[in-house]
Design a protein around this motif. Structure first.
Motif, PDB file in Angstrom:
ATOM      1  N   LYS A 143      35.716  -9.293  37.646  1.00  0.00           N
ATOM      2  CA  LYS A 143      34.670  -8.737  38.495  1.00  0.00           C
ATOM      3  C   LYS A 143      33.317  -9.151  37.942  1.00  0.00           C
ATOM      4  O   LYS A 143      33.134  -9.298  36.741  1.00  0.00           O
ATOM      5  N   LYS A 144      32.378  -9.344  38.833  1.00  0.00           N
ATOM      6  CA  LYS A 144      31.036  -9.756  38.451  1.00  0.00           C
ATOM      7  C   LYS A 144      30.032  -8.776  39.030  1.00  0.00           C
ATOM      8  O   LYS A 144      29.997  -8.556  40.243  1.00  0.00           O
ATOM      9  N   TYR A 145      29.221  -8.203  38.138  1.00  0.00           N
ATOM     10  CA  TYR A 145      28.178  -7.300  38.613  1.00  0.00           C
ATOM     11  C   TYR A 145      27.012  -8.117  39.160  1.00  0.00           C
ATOM     12  O   TYR A 145      26.532  -9.056  38.514  1.00  0.00           O
ATOM     13  N   LEU A 146      26.560  -7.785  40.347  1.00  0.00           N
ATOM     14  CA  LEU A 146      25.441  -8.472  40.993  1.00  0.00           C
ATOM     15  C   LEU A 146      24.173  -7.678  40.726  1.00  0.00           C
ATOM     16  O   LEU A 146      23.962  -6.607  41.326  1.00  0.00           O
ATOM     17  N   PRO A 147      23.308  -8.134  39.822  1.00  0.00           N
ATOM     18  CA  PRO A 147      22.131  -7.354  39.440  1.00  0.00           C
ATOM     19  C   PRO A 147      21.116  -7.230  40.573  1.00  0.00           C
ATOM     20  O   PRO A 147      21.143  -7.971  41.560  1.00  0.00           O
ATOM     21  N   VAL A 148      20.209  -6.289  40.392  1.00  0.00           N
ATOM     22  CA  VAL A 148      19.195  -6.017  41.407  1.00  0.00           C
ATOM     23  C   VAL A 148      18.321  -7.245  41.657  1.00  0.00           C
ATOM     24  O   VAL A 148      17.964  -7.557  42.805  1.00  0.00           O
ATOM     25  N   SER A 149      17.979  -7.979  40.596  1.00  0.00           N
ATOM     26  CA  SER A 149      17.138  -9.169  40.764  1.00  0.00           C
ATOM     27  C   SER A 149      17.805 -10.194  41.675  1.00  0.00           C
ATOM     28  O   SER A 149      17.145 -10.855  42.473  1.00  0.00           O
ATOM     29  N   TYR A 150      19.117 -10.316  41.564  1.00  0.00           N
ATOM     30  CA  TYR A 150      19.856 -11.235  42.435  1.00  0.00           C
ATOM     31  C   TYR A 150      19.809 -10.757  43.878  1.00  0.00           C
ATOM     32  O   TYR A 150      19.565 -11.526  44.804  1.00  0.00           O
ATOM     33  N   ARG A 151      20.012  -9.466  44.072  1.00  0.00           N
ATOM     34  CA  ARG A 151      20.058  -8.920  45.426  1.00  0.00           C
ATOM     35  C   ARG A 151      18.696  -8.959  46.125  1.00  0.00           C
ATOM     36  O   ARG A 151      18.619  -9.045  47.345  1.00  0.00           O
ATOM     37  N   ARG A 152      17.633  -8.913  45.317  1.00  0.00           N
ATOM     38  CA  ARG A 152      16.288  -8.945  45.897  1.00  0.00           C
ATOM     39  C   ARG A 152      15.795 -10.370  46.168  1.00  0.00           C
ATOM     40  O   ARG A 152      14.787 -10.552  46.843  1.00  0.00           O
ATOM     41  N   ALA A 153      16.527 -11.349  45.654  1.00  0.00           N
ATOM     42  CA  ALA A 153      16.081 -12.732  45.778  1.00  0.00           C
ATOM     43  C   ALA A 153      16.278 -13.293  47.186  1.00  0.00           C
ATOM     44  O   ALA A 153      15.681 -14.313  47.538  1.00  0.00           O
ATOM     45  N   THR A 166      28.371  -3.958  43.091  1.00  0.00           N
ATOM     46  CA  THR A 166      26.991  -3.492  42.902  1.00  0.00           C
ATOM     47  C   THR A 166      26.956  -2.072  42.353  1.00  0.00           C
ATOM     48  O   THR A 166      25.877  -1.543  42.102  1.00  0.00           O
ATOM     49  N   ASP A 167      28.122  -1.450  42.171  1.00  0.00           N
ATOM     50  CA  ASP A 167      28.161  -0.092  41.620  1.00  0.00           C
ATOM     51  C   ASP A 167      28.467  -0.154  40.122  1.00  0.00           C
ATOM     52  O   ASP A 167      28.307  -1.204  39.484  1.00  0.00           O
ATOM     53  N   ASP A 168      28.969   0.939  39.557  1.00  0.00           N
ATOM     54  CA  ASP A 168      29.222   0.983  38.117  1.00  0.00           C
ATOM     55  C   ASP A 168      30.672   0.657  37.757  1.00  0.00           C
ATOM     56  O   ASP A 168      31.094   0.908  36.641  1.00  0.00           O
ATOM     57  N   SER A 169      31.445   0.129  38.715  1.00  0.00           N
ATOM     58  CA  SER A 169      32.855  -0.159  38.430  1.00  0.00           C
ATOM     59  C   SER A 169      33.004  -1.228  37.350  1.00  0.00           C
ATOM     60  O   SER A 169      33.955  -1.200  36.561  1.00  0.00           O
ATOM     61  N   TYR A 170      32.070  -2.180  37.301  1.00  0.00           N
ATOM     62  CA  TYR A 170      32.108  -3.216  36.270  1.00  0.00           C
ATOM     63  C   TYR A 170      31.917  -2.577  34.886  1.00  0.00           C
ATOM     64  O   TYR A 170      32.655  -2.855  33.945  1.00  0.00           O
ATOM     65  N   HIS A 171      30.926  -1.687  34.772  1.00  0.00           N
ATOM     66  CA  HIS A 171      30.668  -1.004  33.500  1.00  0.00           C
ATOM     67  C   HIS A 171      31.858  -0.135  33.106  1.00  0.00           C
ATOM     68  O   HIS A 171      32.239  -0.068  31.931  1.00  0.00           O
ATOM     69  N   CYS A 172      32.465   0.536  34.081  1.00  0.00           N
ATOM     70  CA  CYS A 172      33.613   1.395  33.792  1.00  0.00           C
ATOM     71  C   CYS A 172      34.782   0.571  33.262  1.00  0.00           C
ATOM     72  O   CYS A 172      35.495   1.001  32.347  1.00  0.00           O
ATOM     73  N   ALA A 173      34.986  -0.610  33.837  1.00  0.00           N
ATOM     74  CA  ALA A 173      36.084  -1.463  33.382  1.00  0.00           C
ATOM     75  C   ALA A 173      35.859  -1.916  31.947  1.00  0.00           C
ATOM     76  O   ALA A 173      36.794  -1.982  31.140  1.00  0.00           O
ATOM     77  N   MET A 174      34.610  -2.245  31.598  1.00  0.00           N
ATOM     78  CA  MET A 174      34.287  -2.646  30.226  1.00  0.00           C
ATOM     79  C   MET A 174      34.470  -1.461  29.265  1.00  0.00           C
ATOM     80  O   MET A 174      34.985  -1.616  28.163  1.00  0.00           O
ATOM     81  N   ARG A 175      34.082  -0.280  29.702  1.00  0.00           N
ATOM     82  CA  ARG A 175      34.168   0.911  28.851  1.00  0.00           C
ATOM     83  C   ARG A 175      35.611   1.328  28.611  1.00  0.00           C
ATOM     84  O   ARG A 175      35.966   1.774  27.510  1.00  0.00           O
ATOM     85  N   ASP A 176      36.455   1.188  29.620  1.00  0.00           N
ATOM     86  CA  ASP A 176      37.823   1.690  29.541  1.00  0.00           C
ATOM     87  C   ASP A 176      38.836   0.686  29.000  1.00  0.00           C
ATOM     88  O   ASP A 176      40.019   1.003  28.897  1.00  0.00           O
ATOM     89  N   GLN A 177      38.395  -0.531  28.683  1.00  0.00           N
ATOM     90  CA  GLN A 177      39.356  -1.515  28.202  1.00  0.00           C
ATOM     91  C   GLN A 177      39.934  -1.097  26.858  1.00  0.00           C
ATOM     92  O   GLN A 177      39.268  -0.466  26.035  1.00  0.00           O
ATOM     93  N   GLN A 178      41.198  -1.434  26.642  1.00  0.00           N
ATOM     94  CA  GLN A 178      41.894  -1.077  25.411  1.00  0.00           C
ATOM     95  C   GLN A 178      41.679  -2.152  24.352  1.00  0.00           C
ATOM     96  O   GLN A 178      41.651  -3.340  24.666  1.00  0.00           O
ATOM     97  N   PRO A 179      41.516  -1.755  23.103  1.00  0.00           N
ATOM     98  CA  PRO A 179      41.363  -2.770  22.042  1.00  0.00           C
ATOM     99  C   PRO A 179      42.638  -3.583  21.901  1.00  0.00           C
ATOM    100  O   PRO A 179      43.742  -3.076  22.158  1.00  0.00           O
ATOM    101  N   PRO A 180      42.513  -4.843  21.538  1.00  0.00           N
ATOM    102  CA  PRO A 180      43.713  -5.679  21.390  1.00  0.00           C
ATOM    103  C   PRO A 180      44.614  -5.159  20.276  1.00  0.00           C
ATOM    104  O   PRO A 180      44.130  -4.580  19.291  1.00  0.00           O
ATOM    105  N   VAL A 181      45.899  -5.356  20.461  1.00  0.00           N
ATOM    106  CA  VAL A 181      46.861  -4.923  19.445  1.00  0.00           C
ATOM    107  C   VAL A 181      46.718  -5.828  18.222  1.00  0.00           C
ATOM    108  O   VAL A 181      46.807  -7.056  18.345  1.00  0.00           O
ATOM    109  N   PRO A 182      46.470  -5.276  17.042  1.00  0.00           N
ATOM    110  CA  PRO A 182      46.304  -6.117  15.855  1.00  0.00           C
ATOM    111  C   PRO A 182      47.593  -6.845  15.506  1.00  0.00           C
ATOM    112  O   PRO A 182      48.690  -6.283  15.607  1.00  0.00           O
ATOM    113  N   VAL A 183      47.447  -8.097  15.107  1.00  0.00           N
ATOM    114  CA  VAL A 183      48.598  -8.899  14.697  1.00  0.00           C
ATOM    115  C   VAL A 183      48.651  -8.908  13.171  1.00  0.00           C
ATOM    116  O   VAL A 183      47.645  -9.204  12.518  1.00  0.00           O
TER     117      VAL A 183
END
Length: 232
Positions: A143-153, A166-183
């Motif tokens: 997913k790609k967040y489309l910033p306000v500057s892009y939308r106003r252009a 354009t909502d916070d779903s991109y931020h939520c996905a980054m926040r909720d991601q699980q850390p990689p399993v250590p090898v």
């Protein structure tokens, strides 16, 4: 029916140059997947589902020369010409892999590589952390967040595709991601990594059966059309 999981080798061709006499110099990379080069290969294409070990096999390369770039060589009828490439086979292949596997230093430890056989892709006891990850579902995408500057252009109304947000779903996905399993750290490596090391040294790649060089004589007509391709 064979599928991608039955693949045991990767074959790539790298055209280098054409000399004044119309000879095409081409390099072939013939790389086993993460499998032991000294053992018979488990494959649906061999007799009894087995083929010769990589270290003793002598591959034959057929070059299909296609002058019409609109055709797909080997798949669709094309103005193609097949030439069997003449290559030199190394007589040191098995010796190189045996040495890399068995040589010990003065302390009795592996001199070159500590190769773990169970890390091979065709080994029944291959640890889970050494296996390739399962393919993601095709519905999974970035997913790609489309910033306000892009939308106003420009006269932006809404994203054209669902991956642009354009909502916070991109931020939520980054926040909720699980850390990689250590090898777990280990000095043991797989045969696949041995091939990777050898490919960094062209001469070793040749002597170990990973790199082949050949010349293919092109016909005058091949050079006149100015476009085409080769298929191996």
């Amino acid at each position: 029916m064979a599928n991608a999981k039955d693949t045991r080798f990767t074959l790539m061709a790298f055209p280098q140059e054409i000399d004044p006499e119309g000879k095409l110099l081409v390099h072939f990379l013939f790389i086993p997947r993460n499998i032991n080069p000294l053992k018979p290969i488990s494959t649906v294409f061999g007799n009894g589902n087995q083929a010769l070990p990589f270290a003793v096999a002598r591959p034959v390369f057929q070059v299909k020369i296609v002058n019409n770039p609109d055709e797909f060589p080997g798949k669709l009828p094309a103005e193609e010409r097949t030439v069997t490439a003449s290559v030199v086979y190394s007589n040191q292949i098995a010796r190189i892999y045996e040495t890399l596997r068995d040589a010990k230093n003065s302390e009795g430890k592996p001199k070159y590589f500590d190769i773990e056989e169970s890390y091979s892709a065709d080994h029944a006891a291959q640890p889970q952390e050494q296996r390739a990850a399962e393919p993601q579902d095709k519905a999974t995408a970035l997913k790609k967040y489309l910033p306000v500057s892009y939308r106003r252009a420009f006269n932006f109304t809404s994203p054209r595709i669902r991956n642009g947000v354009t909502d916070d779903s991109y931020h939520c996905a980054m926040r909720d991601q699980q850390p990689p399993v250590p090898v777990p750290k280990s000095d043991k490596i797989s045969w696949g990594k041995v091939y990777a090391h050898l490919l960094r040294q062209p001469l070793m790649a040749q002597k170990s059966g990973l790199l082949y060089k050949a010349t293919v004589q092109l016909e005058p007509e091949d050079l006149k059309r100015g476009a085409g391709c080769i298929s191996i």
